[in-house]
Scaffold this motif. Structure first.
Motif, PDB file in Angstrom:
ATOM      1  N   ARG A 188      55.478 -30.871  -7.746  1.00  0.00           N
ATOM      2  CA  ARG A 188      56.015 -30.110  -6.643  1.00  0.00           C
ATOM      3  C   ARG A 188      56.888 -30.823  -5.996  1.00  0.00           C
ATOM      4  O   ARG A 188      57.951 -30.283  -5.124  1.00  0.00           O
ATOM      5  CB  ARG A 188      54.738 -29.472  -5.881  1.00  0.00           C
ATOM      6  CG  ARG A 188      54.172 -28.385  -6.363  1.00  0.00           C
ATOM      7  CD  ARG A 188      53.088 -27.937  -5.626  1.00  0.00           C
ATOM      8  NE  ARG A 188      52.209 -26.917  -6.050  1.00  0.00           N
ATOM      9  CZ  ARG A 188      51.240 -25.895  -5.539  1.00  0.00           C
ATOM     10  NH1 ARG A 188      50.852 -26.517  -4.600  1.00  0.00           N
ATOM     11  NH2 ARG A 188      50.673 -25.221  -6.600  1.00  0.00           N
ATOM     12  N   SER A 189      56.347 -32.119  -5.446  1.00  0.00           N
ATOM     13  CA  SER A 189      57.509 -33.008  -4.661  1.00  0.00           C
ATOM     14  C   SER A 189      58.611 -33.176  -5.517  1.00  0.00           C
ATOM     15  O   SER A 189      60.029 -33.566  -4.710  1.00  0.00           O
ATOM     16  CB  SER A 189      56.605 -34.401  -4.407  1.00  0.00           C
ATOM     17  OG  SER A 189      55.283 -34.209  -3.772  1.00  0.00           O
ATOM     18  N   PHE A 190      58.471 -33.620  -6.591  1.00  0.00           N
ATOM     19  CA  PHE A 190      60.029 -33.676  -7.435  1.00  0.00           C
ATOM     20  C   PHE A 190      60.945 -32.438  -7.367  1.00  0.00           C
ATOM     21  O   PHE A 190      62.138 -32.427  -7.212  1.00  0.00           O
ATOM     22  CB  PHE A 190      59.596 -34.017  -8.859  1.00  0.00           C
ATOM     23  CG  PHE A 190      60.854 -34.350  -9.932  1.00  0.00           C
ATOM     24  CD1 PHE A 190      61.626 -35.485  -9.399  1.00  0.00           C
ATOM     25  CD2 PHE A 190      61.110 -33.259 -10.713  1.00  0.00           C
ATOM     26  CE1 PHE A 190      62.738 -35.799 -10.385  1.00  0.00           C
ATOM     27  CE2 PHE A 190      62.369 -33.538 -11.403  1.00  0.00           C
ATOM     28  CZ  PHE A 190      63.053 -34.927 -11.070  1.00  0.00           C
ATOM     29  N   SER A 191      60.217 -31.322  -7.511  1.00  0.00           N
ATOM     30  CA  SER A 191      60.926 -29.867  -7.237  1.00  0.00           C
ATOM     31  C   SER A 191      61.520 -30.014  -5.987  1.00  0.00           C
ATOM     32  O   SER A 191      62.608 -29.247  -5.822  1.00  0.00           O
ATOM     33  CB  SER A 191      59.987 -28.892  -7.773  1.00  0.00           C
ATOM     34  OG  SER A 191      59.474 -28.917  -9.020  1.00  0.00           O
ATOM     35  N   LEU A 192      60.809 -30.445  -4.901  1.00  0.00           N
ATOM     36  CA  LEU A 192      61.261 -30.124  -3.427  1.00  0.00           C
ATOM     37  C   LEU A 192      62.431 -31.306  -3.277  1.00  0.00           C
ATOM     38  O   LEU A 192      63.418 -30.834  -2.831  1.00  0.00           O
ATOM     39  CB  LEU A 192      59.978 -30.524  -2.473  1.00  0.00           C
ATOM     40  CG  LEU A 192      60.384 -30.598  -1.180  1.00  0.00           C
ATOM     41  CD1 LEU A 192      61.084 -29.293  -0.509  1.00  0.00           C
ATOM     42  CD2 LEU A 192      59.342 -31.089  -0.207  1.00  0.00           C
ATOM     43  N   LEU A 193      62.488 -32.196  -3.827  1.00  0.00           N
ATOM     44  CA  LEU A 193      63.494 -33.309  -3.810  1.00  0.00           C
ATOM     45  C   LEU A 193      64.808 -32.641  -4.329  1.00  0.00           C
ATOM     46  O   LEU A 193      65.802 -32.900  -3.935  1.00  0.00           O
ATOM     47  CB  LEU A 193      63.169 -34.554  -4.307  1.00  0.00           C
ATOM     48  CG  LEU A 193      61.941 -35.532  -3.596  1.00  0.00           C
ATOM     49  CD1 LEU A 193      61.795 -36.629  -4.461  1.00  0.00           C
ATOM     50  CD2 LEU A 193      62.559 -35.737  -2.320  1.00  0.00           C
TER      51      LEU A 193
END
Length: 271
Positions: free
Chosen positions: A2-7
Motif C-alpha cells: 500500500r505504501s508503494f502504491s501511495l508513493l
C-alpha cells in the motif's frame, strides 16, 4: 504494498496539484506563491492566440467524436453479421491501430497528406490549367480531424462491441416475430440498447482528441491546437498563465471522462 502504491500515486498527481495551485498564484512567476488570484485566468481568456487554439481544439474534438462515433458504431454493428474469423481480423486491426505510437501515426499522417496534397494540386493544375491550385490544399483542422478519427474510431468499435455482446438475441427474434424489418429492429431495438456505449465512446474520443499533442503537432499546420500552442509557449518559460490554461484543459478532460465513465456504468447496469 500500500505504501508503494501511495508513493506512485503521489509521484503522478502531486505535479498536477502544483500546477492547479499555482494557476491561482498572484505572483508573476512560479517560483513563489504570494496569494490567490484569478488574474492569470483573465489574462489567459483575453489572449486571442490562446482562445483561437482553444476553439480549434474544441472544433477538432467535437468533429472527431461525431465521426468516430458514427463510423465506429456502424463498423461494430456490421461485425455482427460476419464470421468469427473476419470479426477477429477486423478487431485485431483495430487493436493494432490503438497500439501504434502516436509519433508513428503523426509521421505517417504527415507523409500521407503531403503526398496527397502534392499530387492533388498537380492534377488540378494540369486538368484545369489553374496554377494557383498549389495553394488549394493545406494542413489545418481537417487534417487533424482525419488523423484523430483514425485511432478514436478503433476505440469506439471496441466499446460498442463490448455492449453488443450483452445484447439478448431473443430481443431480435421477438422483433422479427412482430414483423419488424431489419432497419426497424436496428432503429427500435439495437440502437437504443447501444446508445449509452455510443455516447461513452464519443465522450472518450472527445477527451483523447482534445488533449492529443503528438499527432496534432505534425499535421496542424498554421492552425495549432491548444496542446500545440502550450508546447510552443512553454519554450519561453512556464508562467501562471500557462498553468491557468492547463488547469482549464484538465477540468474539461476530467468532467468529460467522468461523464463517459457514468455512461459506461449505465450501459452495464441496463444490460
Amino acid at each position: 504494498m500500500r505504501s508503494f502504491s501511495l508513493l506512485i500515486f503521489l509521484f503522478l498527481y502531486i505535479p498536477v496539484v502544483v500546477i492547479v495551485v499555482f494557476s491561482f498564484n498572484a505572483a508573476p512567476n512560479v517560483s513563489s506563491f504570494t496569494g490567490f488570484s484569478l488574474s492569470w485566468y483573465l489574462k489567459a481568456y483575453s489572449n486571442p492566440l490562446a482562445m483561437e487554439a482553444l476553439l480549434n481544439s474544441t472544433i477538432i474534438a467535437v468533429s472527431t467524436a461525431l465521426i468516430s462515433t458514427g463510423v465506429g458504431s456502424a463498423v461494430a454493428i456490421g461485425l455482427l453479421g460476419v464470421s468469427k474469423t473476419t470479426r477477429a481480423i477486423v478487431q485485431g486491426s483495430m487493436m493494432i491501430g490503438l497500439a501504434i505510437p502516436g509519433i508513428v501515426i503523426g509521421l505517417a499522417s504527415l507523409v500521407f497528406f503531403s503526398s496527397t496534397f502534392s499530387g492533388g494540386e498537380r492534377l488540378i493544375a494540369y486538368l484545369a490549367g489553374w496554377p494557383e491550385a498549389t495553394k488549394l490544399f493545406s494542413f489545418g483542422k481537417p487534417t487533424v480531424i482525419a488523423a484523430h478519427s483514425l485511432f478514436c474510431t478503433a476505440l469506439v468499435v471496441e466499446i460498442v462491441l463490448l455492449r453488443l455482446r450483452q445484447l439478448n438475441p431473443t430481443w431480435l427474434e421477438a422483433s422479427s416475430d412482430l414483423y419488424a424489418t431489419r432497419s426497424e429492429s436496428l432503429r427500435r431495438v439495437v440502437l437504443p440498447f447501444l446508445t449509452p456505449a455510443m455516447m461513452a465512446g464519443g465522450l472518450l474520443s472527445f477527451v483523447l482528441s482534445f488533449d492529443e499533442f503528438i499527432i496534432a503537432f505534425f499535421v496542424s499546420g498554421a492552425k495549432p491546437t491548444l496542446p500545440v500552442y502550450m508546447f510552443a509557449s512553454v519554450k519561453r518559460g512556464v508562467t501562471p498563465e500557462l498553468n491557468a490554461i492547463a488547469t482549464t484543459t484538465l477540468t474539461v478532460s476530467i468532467l468529460v471522462s467522468v461523464l463517459a465513465y457514468v455512461m459506461i456504468k449505465r450501459s452495464q447496469y441496463k444490460a
